[in-house]
Design an enzyme around this catalytic site. Structure first.
Site, PDB file in Angstrom:
ATOM      1  N   LYS A  54       0.841  -1.208   0.000  1.00  0.00           N
ATOM      2  CA  LYS A  54       0.000   0.000   0.000  1.00  0.00           C
ATOM      3  C   LYS A  54       0.875   1.257   0.000  1.00  0.00           C
ATOM      4  O   LYS A  54       0.631   2.206  -0.754  1.00  0.00           O
ATOM      5  CB  LYS A  54      -0.941  -0.017   1.216  1.00  0.00           C
ATOM      6  CG  LYS A  54      -2.034  -1.058   1.086  1.00  0.00           C
ATOM      7  CD  LYS A  54      -2.772  -1.322   2.389  1.00  0.00           C
ATOM      8  CE  LYS A  54      -3.739  -2.488   2.196  1.00  0.00           C
ATOM      9  NZ  LYS A  54      -4.385  -2.939   3.436  1.00  0.00           N
ATOM     10  N   GLN A  98      -4.127  -1.509   9.772  1.00  0.00           N
ATOM     11  CA  GLN A  98      -4.161  -2.826   9.125  1.00  0.00           C
ATOM     12  C   GLN A  98      -4.846  -3.850  10.032  1.00  0.00           C
ATOM     13  O   GLN A  98      -4.492  -4.003  11.199  1.00  0.00           O
ATOM     14  CB  GLN A  98      -2.722  -3.271   8.791  1.00  0.00           C
ATOM     15  CG  GLN A  98      -2.629  -4.584   8.048  1.00  0.00           C
ATOM     16  CD  GLN A  98      -3.243  -4.528   6.638  1.00  0.00           C
ATOM     17  OE1 GLN A  98      -3.093  -3.535   5.921  1.00  0.00           O
ATOM     18  NE2 GLN A  98      -3.938  -5.585   6.259  1.00  0.00           N
ATOM     19  N   ASP A 121     -10.343   3.361   4.520  1.00  0.00           N
ATOM     20  CA  ASP A 121     -10.708   1.952   4.371  1.00  0.00           C
ATOM     21  C   ASP A 121     -12.230   1.799   4.286  1.00  0.00           C
ATOM     22  O   ASP A 121     -12.730   0.752   3.880  1.00  0.00           O
ATOM     23  CB  ASP A 121     -10.195   1.165   5.588  1.00  0.00           C
ATOM     24  CG  ASP A 121      -9.238   0.053   5.210  1.00  0.00           C
ATOM     25  OD1 ASP A 121      -9.106  -0.208   4.005  1.00  0.00           O
ATOM     26  OD2 ASP A 121      -8.649  -0.542   6.127  1.00  0.00           O
TER      27      ASP A 121
END
Ligand code: NDP
Length: 302
Positions: A54, A98, A121
């Site tokens: 990412k 994460q 997200d």
């Protein structure tokens, strides 16, 4: 019939080129560099790899990436402190924690602590709620948003179509159904969501003009489960043993590709399908977050 291959890799590349242009324009016209912070707790190799990918993909586009790696023993309070710091940092427009987090951490509380306008997200309940009610500004979660883009950009607008989604998880099936139901771009579909309690799954999947499969069950959708001419998006990413491969395993989807490719009119492969789209949509959300911050009059000084 052999199906058209919907290459997520190629579509992702095209979107990334557009995003790079947008990042350049933000910098030149407004002196703003979109900033993405990734937070990793612990040393899980898969999570380390995802976070690394990412950040690398972000840096390639000119996005400012800050990676925060914390030890597995980090407490809830310490992690809350890190999130609060990032919420307050003007040069950071997107925050990604994460998942999964270590067991002693309350994952939902951490997600809820992220500023919804930095929740790139798309997991914060405010973003999920706005997406579900089709109201206000929100960040859509990345995998479902990537699937919608893949459909649109390969010429398969879901509007008015019978779409069947197999899987009802909070990261794929449910949010995808919400996006497909919206009245705007990429929506207006007639949606059926199937799951492990669905009776006669094959009859349901055969009713689909567009079939999206996110079951986490390797090669479960066979040719006889797909209507001739259907468009098939395979979200599944499974490692299966393969003694013939050098690594001893291969990666496959939830769809039995070799059979379904003969029946469908279009199909996304695994790998090279939905996977590259997910990271791309994270970057797209980060650029969107930076633009929104600019409109609110902040965050132009990275
Ligand atoms: P989950 O395990 O959270 O959900 C799987 C869903 O499939 C559940 O709703 C389950 O039903 C349903 N299901 C399982 N077995 C059957 C069955 N036999 N018949 C019908 N439905 C069934 O998985 P995720 O949604 O997190 O992920 C799905 C797949 O997508 C995985 O392979 C994952 O690796 C992949 N993935 C890929 C991403 C990418 O970027 N390429 C991103 C995210 C996921 P029930 O709810 O009843 O248990």
């Amino acid at each position: 019939m052999t199906a058209q291959i919907i290459s997520g890799r190629e579509i992702a590349e095209a979107i990334r080129a557009e995003l790079a242009e947008e990042v350049r324009e933000l910098k030149e016209s407004h002196g703003m560099v979109p900033g993405l912070a990734t937070v990793l707790v612990g040393e899980d190799p898969a999570s380390q790899m995802y976070v690394g990918m990412k950040n690398k993909a972000g840096a390639k586009l000119g996005i400012h990436s800050r990676q925060i790696s914390l030890p597995a023993g980090t407490t809830q309070d310490e992690l809350m402190g890190v999130v609060a710091g990032l919420n307050a940092a003007p040069e950071i427009h997107g925050i990604l924690v994460q998942l999964p987090l270590p067991e002693h951490i309350d994952e939902a509380a951490i997600i809820e602590a992220i500023d919804p306008m930095k929740d790139v997200d798309g997991f914060h309940p405010i973003n999920v709620g706005r997406m579900s009610t089709d109201s206000g500004t929100f960040f859509a979660s990345c995998t479902p948003a990537g699937i919608i883009e893949m459909l649109l950009r390969s010429g398969h607008d879901p509007a008015g179509k019978q779409v069947v989604v197999v899987g009802r998880s909070n990261i794929v099936g449910r949010p995808l159904a919400s996006l497909l139901l919206r009245k705007g771009r990429g929506g207006n579909a007639t949606v059926t969501v199937a799951h492990s309690r669905t009776r006669d799954l094959a009859a349901v999947t055969r009713s689909a003009e567009i079939l999206v499969v996110a079951m986490g069950r390797p090669e479960s959708i066979t040719g006889d489960m797909v209507a001739p001419g259907a468009v098939v998006i395979d979200v599944g990413t499974n490692r299966v043993e393969d003694p013939e491969s050098e690594k001893g395993y291969r990666v496959c989807g939830d769809v039995l590709f070799d059979e379904v490719v003969q029946v469908a009119s279009a199909i996304s492969p695994v790998p090279g399908g939905v996977g590259p789209m997910t990271i791309t949509m994270l970057l797209s959300n980060t650029v969107k977050a930076a633009r929104l911050a600019l409109e609110r009059g902040g965050g132009g000084d990275a």
